[in-house]
Write a protein that holds these residues in place. Structure first.
Motif, PDB file in Angstrom:
ATOM      1  N   HIS A  32      25.553 -17.167  -8.424  1.00  0.00           N
ATOM      2  CA  HIS A  32      25.919 -18.129  -7.395  1.00  0.00           C
ATOM      3  C   HIS A  32      25.475 -19.522  -7.835  1.00  0.00           C
ATOM      4  O   HIS A  32      24.338 -19.707  -8.282  1.00  0.00           O
ATOM      5  CB  HIS A  32      25.255 -17.771  -6.065  1.00  0.00           C
ATOM      6  N   VAL A  33      26.367 -20.503  -7.700  1.00  0.00           N
ATOM      7  CA  VAL A  33      26.069 -21.872  -8.117  1.00  0.00           C
ATOM      8  C   VAL A  33      26.201 -22.810  -6.924  1.00  0.00           C
ATOM      9  O   VAL A  33      27.188 -22.765  -6.189  1.00  0.00           O
ATOM     10  CB  VAL A  33      27.018 -22.341  -9.245  1.00  0.00           C
ATOM     11  N   GLU A  34      25.204 -23.661  -6.746  1.00  0.00           N
ATOM     12  CA  GLU A  34      25.256 -24.691  -5.720  1.00  0.00           C
ATOM     13  C   GLU A  34      25.173 -26.063  -6.367  1.00  0.00           C
ATOM     14  O   GLU A  34      24.586 -26.225  -7.431  1.00  0.00           O
ATOM     15  CB  GLU A  34      24.106 -24.516  -4.714  1.00  0.00           C
ATOM     16  N   HIS A  35      25.774 -27.039  -5.677  1.00  0.00           N
ATOM     17  CA  HIS A  35      25.693 -28.426  -6.132  1.00  0.00           C
ATOM     18  C   HIS A  35      24.326 -28.970  -5.775  1.00  0.00           C
ATOM     19  O   HIS A  35      23.880 -28.855  -4.631  1.00  0.00           O
ATOM     20  CB  HIS A  35      26.790 -29.256  -5.460  1.00  0.00           C
ATOM     21  N   TYR A  36      23.635 -29.562  -6.750  1.00  0.00           N
ATOM     22  CA  TYR A  36      22.317 -30.127  -6.474  1.00  0.00           C
ATOM     23  C   TYR A  36      22.452 -31.608  -6.149  1.00  0.00           C
ATOM     24  O   TYR A  36      23.033 -32.383  -6.915  1.00  0.00           O
ATOM     25  CB  TYR A  36      21.372 -29.950  -7.659  1.00  0.00           C
ATOM     26  N   ASP A  37      21.928 -32.002  -4.981  1.00  0.00           N
ATOM     27  CA  ASP A  37      21.875 -33.406  -4.609  1.00  0.00           C
ATOM     28  C   ASP A  37      20.730 -33.610  -3.624  1.00  0.00           C
ATOM     29  O   ASP A  37      19.897 -32.712  -3.425  1.00  0.00           O
ATOM     30  CB  ASP A  37      23.216 -33.884  -4.028  1.00  0.00           C
ATOM     31  N   LYS A  38      20.677 -34.779  -2.987  1.00  0.00           N
ATOM     32  CA  LYS A  38      19.563 -35.122  -2.107  1.00  0.00           C
ATOM     33  C   LYS A  38      19.450 -34.166  -0.922  1.00  0.00           C
ATOM     34  O   LYS A  38      18.357 -33.947  -0.394  1.00  0.00           O
ATOM     35  CB  LYS A  38      19.721 -36.558  -1.600  1.00  0.00           C
ATOM     36  N   ARG A  39      20.577 -33.605  -0.491  1.00  0.00           N
ATOM     37  CA  ARG A  39      20.554 -32.752   0.696  1.00  0.00           C
ATOM     38  C   ARG A  39      19.774 -31.458   0.480  1.00  0.00           C
ATOM     39  O   ARG A  39      19.264 -30.878   1.428  1.00  0.00           O
ATOM     40  CB  ARG A  39      21.988 -32.441   1.139  1.00  0.00           C
ATOM     41  N   ASN A  40      19.714 -30.999  -0.774  1.00  0.00           N
ATOM     42  CA  ASN A  40      18.942 -29.781  -1.042  1.00  0.00           C
ATOM     43  C   ASN A  40      17.914 -30.027  -2.140  1.00  0.00           C
ATOM     44  O   ASN A  40      17.659 -29.163  -2.976  1.00  0.00           O
ATOM     45  CB  ASN A  40      19.870 -28.618  -1.398  1.00  0.00           C
ATOM     46  N   ALA A  41      17.330 -31.231  -2.113  1.00  0.00           N
ATOM     47  CA  ALA A  41      16.432 -31.660  -3.181  1.00  0.00           C
ATOM     48  C   ALA A  41      15.278 -30.692  -3.422  1.00  0.00           C
ATOM     49  O   ALA A  41      14.869 -30.475  -4.563  1.00  0.00           O
ATOM     50  CB  ALA A  41      15.893 -33.058  -2.868  1.00  0.00           C
ATOM     51  N   LEU A  42      14.734 -30.112  -2.361  1.00  0.00           N
ATOM     52  CA  LEU A  42      13.570 -29.231  -2.502  1.00  0.00           C
ATOM     53  C   LEU A  42      13.910 -27.765  -2.266  1.00  0.00           C
ATOM     54  O   LEU A  42      13.019 -26.926  -2.103  1.00  0.00           O
ATOM     55  CB  LEU A  42      12.469 -29.672  -1.529  1.00  0.00           C
ATOM     56  N   LYS A  43      15.202 -27.453  -2.256  1.00  0.00           N
ATOM     57  CA  LYS A  43      15.638 -26.099  -1.940  1.00  0.00           C
ATOM     58  C   LYS A  43      15.398 -25.088  -3.058  1.00  0.00           C
ATOM     59  O   LYS A  43      15.084 -23.925  -2.784  1.00  0.00           O
ATOM     60  CB  LYS A  43      17.123 -26.114  -1.568  1.00  0.00           C
ATOM     61  N   PRO A  44      15.546 -25.447  -4.345  1.00  0.00           N
ATOM     62  CA  PRO A  44      15.321 -24.454  -5.405  1.00  0.00           C
ATOM     63  C   PRO A  44      13.944 -23.805  -5.286  1.00  0.00           C
ATOM     64  O   PRO A  44      12.933 -24.489  -5.119  1.00  0.00           O
ATOM     65  CB  PRO A  44      15.439 -25.277  -6.693  1.00  0.00           C
ATOM     66  N   ALA A  45      13.925 -22.476  -5.342  1.00  0.00           N
ATOM     67  CA  ALA A  45      12.688 -21.718  -5.173  1.00  0.00           C
ATOM     68  C   ALA A  45      12.338 -20.971  -6.458  1.00  0.00           C
ATOM     69  O   ALA A  45      13.075 -21.024  -7.453  1.00  0.00           O
ATOM     70  CB  ALA A  45      12.848 -20.746  -4.010  1.00  0.00           C
ATOM     71  N   LYS A  46      11.240 -20.250  -6.429  1.00  0.00           N
ATOM     72  CA  LYS A  46      10.773 -19.521  -7.599  1.00  0.00           C
ATOM     73  C   LYS A  46      11.870 -18.611  -8.152  1.00  0.00           C
ATOM     74  O   LYS A  46      12.497 -17.856  -7.415  1.00  0.00           O
ATOM     75  CB  LYS A  46       9.553 -18.689  -7.232  1.00  0.00           C
ATOM     76  N   GLY A  47      12.105 -18.719  -9.453  1.00  0.00           N
ATOM     77  CA  GLY A  47      13.117 -17.909 -10.108  1.00  0.00           C
ATOM     78  C   GLY A  47      14.492 -18.539 -10.157  1.00  0.00           C
ATOM     79  O   GLY A  47      15.348 -18.102 -10.918  1.00  0.00           O
ATOM     80  N   ASP A  48      14.721 -19.570  -9.315  1.00  0.00           N
ATOM     81  CA  ASP A  48      16.013 -20.254  -9.337  1.00  0.00           C
ATOM     82  C   ASP A  48      16.118 -21.136 -10.576  1.00  0.00           C
ATOM     83  O   ASP A  48      15.148 -21.376 -11.300  1.00  0.00           O
ATOM     84  CB  ASP A  48      16.197 -21.101  -8.078  1.00  0.00           C
ATOM     85  N   ILE A  49      17.325 -21.645 -10.796  1.00  0.00           N
ATOM     86  CA  ILE A  49      17.624 -22.439 -11.988  1.00  0.00           C
ATOM     87  C   ILE A  49      18.159 -23.796 -11.573  1.00  0.00           C
ATOM     88  O   ILE A  49      19.062 -23.887 -10.731  1.00  0.00           O
ATOM     89  CB  ILE A  49      18.659 -21.711 -12.862  1.00  0.00           C
TER      90      ILE A  49
END
Length: 360
Positions: A32-49
């Motif tokens: 699963h791929v998400e677009h990274y921007d300011k709205r999810n700036a701190l969303k990546p968690a342990k093990g994510d890329i």
């Protein structure tokens, strides 16, 4: 630990289809791929890329004091991700940003980014060698994953470009399409073309001109065989321009990796370009003409030689190269690197396999 989420930074870009095409292939491979921007700036968690592409946009600002502040915040964010157990990757599209070129600050920031990343991806062996030499990183830190092709990436609009510019259908057309700025070598191209005494040949230059860059040298050439469209070529007509040309000419003064060359090959157009950067790794022998940029007559001779290329043979060589630039293979290689040293089970291509067994 389940399958990680890939935060592509960015997942899509209005100016470059690379990340969009890569994202589609990574998703087709089961992540699963998400677009990274300011709205999810701190969303990546342990093990994510988190997979970065053009980091200079994240640390550069309109003034140097602001660049320092922005850079420190960016560096802190990457360090936060590392402490959180997020895996970081950077595709090194260019050794130096096009906007600023080589600066001491860019050197420090890019060296830091490579230091905190789990791995860096590079688009050719030549870029890998240059990155190792420039930033002093271990060769093991960098993985070569080619730039994929653009086959079927753009729609054909059906416009008759030759008719629009008054170019006869039986005349040979040299085409340059893309952004026009000093490093693209357009002045050299005009000079080389005007030296050709081919009444049945034309040169079409199309693309948005950078602010402050004058095309007066084209007017001074006073050659009616040269046609210019100094505006952005819309995606809906890009294929039409490519189909109109016989060869695509990319007379760069400097280059790392050329998406324009890969785009031309994707529509089976031979490429004339200098032996710079990774061009010799992408333009196959028989699929174009590579010339010595140090030879004052190199470009002119390459243009003359390209007129004599056998179309059928050229297309065979290009087809072989395009098979090497298949996105599915490239995404599979990246996923193998993403998942290295993880103990979880990943589901790829509809099958459950251990991450270490994902095919390269």
């Amino acid at each position: 630990m389940g399958k990680p989420t890939v935060y592509m930074w960015p997942k899509f870009s209005p100016d470059n289809k690379y990340s969009e095409l890569l994202t589609r292939s990574v998703e087709d491979n089961g992540l699963h791929v998400e677009h990274y921007d300011k709205r999810n700036a701190l969303k990546p968690a342990k093990g994510d890329i988190v997979h970065m592409h053009w980091p200079s946009y994240s640390y550069q600002a309109s003034s140097f004091p602001l660049t320092i502040v922005k850079s420190l915040l960016y560096a802190a964010l990457l360090l936060f991700f590392k402490l959180r157990g997020v895996r970081l990757f950077w595709t090194v599209h260019n050794i130096w940003p096009h906007s600023t070129g080589k600066t001491k600050w860019d050197y420090l920031m890019r060296k830091y980014i490579l230091a905190v990343c789990n791995k860096g991806f590079v688009l050719s062996e030549s870029v890998k060698r240059e990155a190792v030499e420039t930033f002093g990183v271990s060769p093991d830190k960098l993985v070569v994953t080619p730039h994929g092709h653009y086959v079927d990436a753009y729609p054909a609009g059906g416009a008759d470009i030759r008719k629009r510019f008054g170019i006869p259908s039986d005349h040979f057309l040299f085409l340059f399409v893309g952004r026009i700025n000093p490093y693209k070598g357009i002045e050299r191209l005009v000079e080389a073309f005007t030296a050709l005494k081919l009444d049945s040949a034309h040169l079409l230059i199309a693309g948005k001109v950078d602010d402050g860059y004058s095309l007066d040298f084209i007017d001074k050439a006073n050659d009616p065989r040269i046609k210019v469209y100094p505006k952005f070529v819309d995606d809906s007509e890009l294929v039409d321009y490519l189909r109109a040309g016989n060869v695509v000419v990319l007379p760069y003064n400097q280059i790392t990796t050329s998406g324009s060359a890969i785009l031309a090959l994707s529509y089976y157009k031979p490429v004339v370009a200098p032996k710079l950067g990774s061009l010799s790794e992408y333009i196959p022998e028989g699929g174009g003409i590579l010339y010595d940029p140090a030879d004052p007559e190199g470009l002119r001779k390459a243009l003359e030689q390209s007129v004599r290329l056998n179309r059928e043979e050229t297309e065979k060589h290009i087809a072989k190269k395009l098979a090497e630039l298949d996105w599915k293979k490239i995404a599979g290689r990246m996923i193998h690197v993403y998942m290295a040293n993880r103990n979880d089970i990943a589901v790829m291509e509809g099958q459950t396999v251990s991450a270490r067994n994902i095919r390269r």
